[in-house]
Design an enzyme around this catalytic site. Structure first.
Site, PDB file in Angstrom:
ATOM      1  NE  ARG A   1     -14.163  -4.075   2.883  1.00  0.00           N
ATOM      2  CZ  ARG A   1     -13.965  -5.286   3.554  1.00  0.00           C
ATOM      3  NH1 ARG A   1     -14.511  -6.234   3.248  1.00  0.00           N
ATOM      4  NH2 ARG A   1     -12.815  -5.570   3.552  1.00  0.00           N
TER       5      ARG A   1
ATOM      6  CB  CYS B   1      -6.142  -3.070   6.707  1.00  0.00           C
ATOM      7  SG  CYS B   1      -6.619  -4.412   7.428  1.00  0.00           S
TER       8      CYS B   1
ATOM      9  CG  HIS C   1      -4.751  -5.292   2.152  1.00  0.00           C
ATOM     10  ND1 HIS C   1      -4.834  -3.992   1.985  1.00  0.00           N
ATOM     11  CD2 HIS C   1      -5.263  -5.640   3.010  1.00  0.00           C
ATOM     12  CE1 HIS C   1      -5.257  -3.418   2.503  1.00  0.00           C
ATOM     13  NE2 HIS C   1      -5.827  -4.669   3.070  1.00  0.00           N
TER      14      HIS C   1
ATOM     15  CD  GLU D   1      -2.942  -1.554   0.536  1.00  0.00           C
ATOM     16  OE1 GLU D   1      -3.463  -0.462  -0.827  1.00  0.00           O
ATOM     17  OE2 GLU D   1      -3.861  -2.055   0.077  1.00  0.00           O
TER      18      GLU D   1
HETATM   19  N1  PCA Z   1      -8.580  -6.986   6.541  1.00  0.00           N
HETATM   20  C1  PCA Z   1      -9.002  -6.308   6.916  1.00  0.00           C
HETATM   21  C2  PCA Z   1      -9.046  -5.850   8.447  1.00  0.00           C
HETATM   22  C3  PCA Z   1      -8.308  -6.772   9.060  1.00  0.00           C
HETATM   23  C4  PCA Z   1      -7.708  -7.729   7.417  1.00  0.00           C
HETATM   24  O1  PCA Z   1      -6.926  -8.233   7.605  1.00  0.00           O
HETATM   25  C5  PCA Z   1      -9.112  -4.676   5.770  1.00  0.00           C
HETATM   26  O2  PCA Z   1      -8.429  -4.756   4.389  1.00  0.00           O
HETATM   27  O3  PCA Z   1      -9.181  -4.044   6.102  1.00  0.00           O
END
Ligand code: PCA
Length: 208
Positions: free
Chosen positions: A89, A142, A166, A79
């Site tokens: 969401r 996140c 991610h 990111e």
């Molecule tokens: N993914 C979510 C929150 C926790 C996770 O592992 C997100 O992308 O915000």
């Protein structure tokens, strides 16, 4: 050199989270040239960022790499920004849905992450693992923990590299979904994150 690497507990419909599994695998290993502290964060509007900042203050790392699950991503996604917005969401693990709220009333609209994102993406791809740069960590936990971390570290005496990666779903999460969604094996994601840590270690050691 010491790194703090965090993952998240499972959330939504799933009872596993690839980021938690990766962090647990890293916690069992030793590395040459750096130490790794790990934490698993709750998917909770208040306890998620609090737990992260407590670990940063306790472990005093040289850099922070937070990990999370992003269903639908086809690659390890590094990111670039975190935005000042909560727009869940789905509910967090406390049943809370927050919409259209700022994370910080007096904070900037966004922070760029402070990891060398291009070098990390190239290193993971060079290791033979699909990797991409991403412009949005979403508007759920996140993004929130990344924003709060960067806001906290924005004080000059605390300036250490920090950012968010991610991860795709694990194969067992994707297997029985219709339509099918992309996934990546756990050991491949572990290798990707270790590659990120080695690259960071080299970059932080190289005088600028
Ligand atoms: N993914 C979510 C929150 C926790 C996770 O592992 C997100 O992308 O915000």
């Amino acid at each position: 050199m010491k790194f703090l690497v965090t993952g998240f507990e499972p959330f939504g419909q799933s009872n596993v989270n690839p980021s938690e599994q990766v962090v647990r695998a890293l916690a069992r290993r030793q590395f040459e040239g750096f130490a790794v502290e790990t934490a698993v964060l709750p998917v909770h509007r208040f306890h998620g960022p609090q737990t992260l900042l407590t670990h940063v203050q306790q472990t005093r790392p040289d850099a922070v790499v937070c990990l999370g699950e992003a269903g639908g991503r086809t690659a390890v996604s590094i990111e670039r920004v975190a935005i000042n917005l909560l727009d869940f969401r789905i509910a967090d693990n406390n049943g809370l849905v927050v919409q259209d709220e700022l994370i910080s009333a007096d904070g900037p609209a966004a922070y760029f992450t402070t990891l060398p994102v291009r070098a990390l993406q190239q290193a993971v791809a060079a290791a033979g693992i699909p990797a991409e740069l991403s412009l949005s960590a979403g508007a759920f936990l996140c993004n929130q923990v990344t924003y709060e971390l960067l806001h906290f570290l924005a004080q000059p005496q605390l300036a250490i590299p920090a950012g968010f990666v991610h991860l795709p779903l694990l194969p067992e999460q994707a297997a029985n979904q219709t339509p099918l969604r992309p996934s990546m094996a756990l050991d491949v994601m572990v290798t990707a994150v270790i590659t990120i840590l080695h690259t960071l270690c080299t970059q932080l050691r190289t005088p600028r």
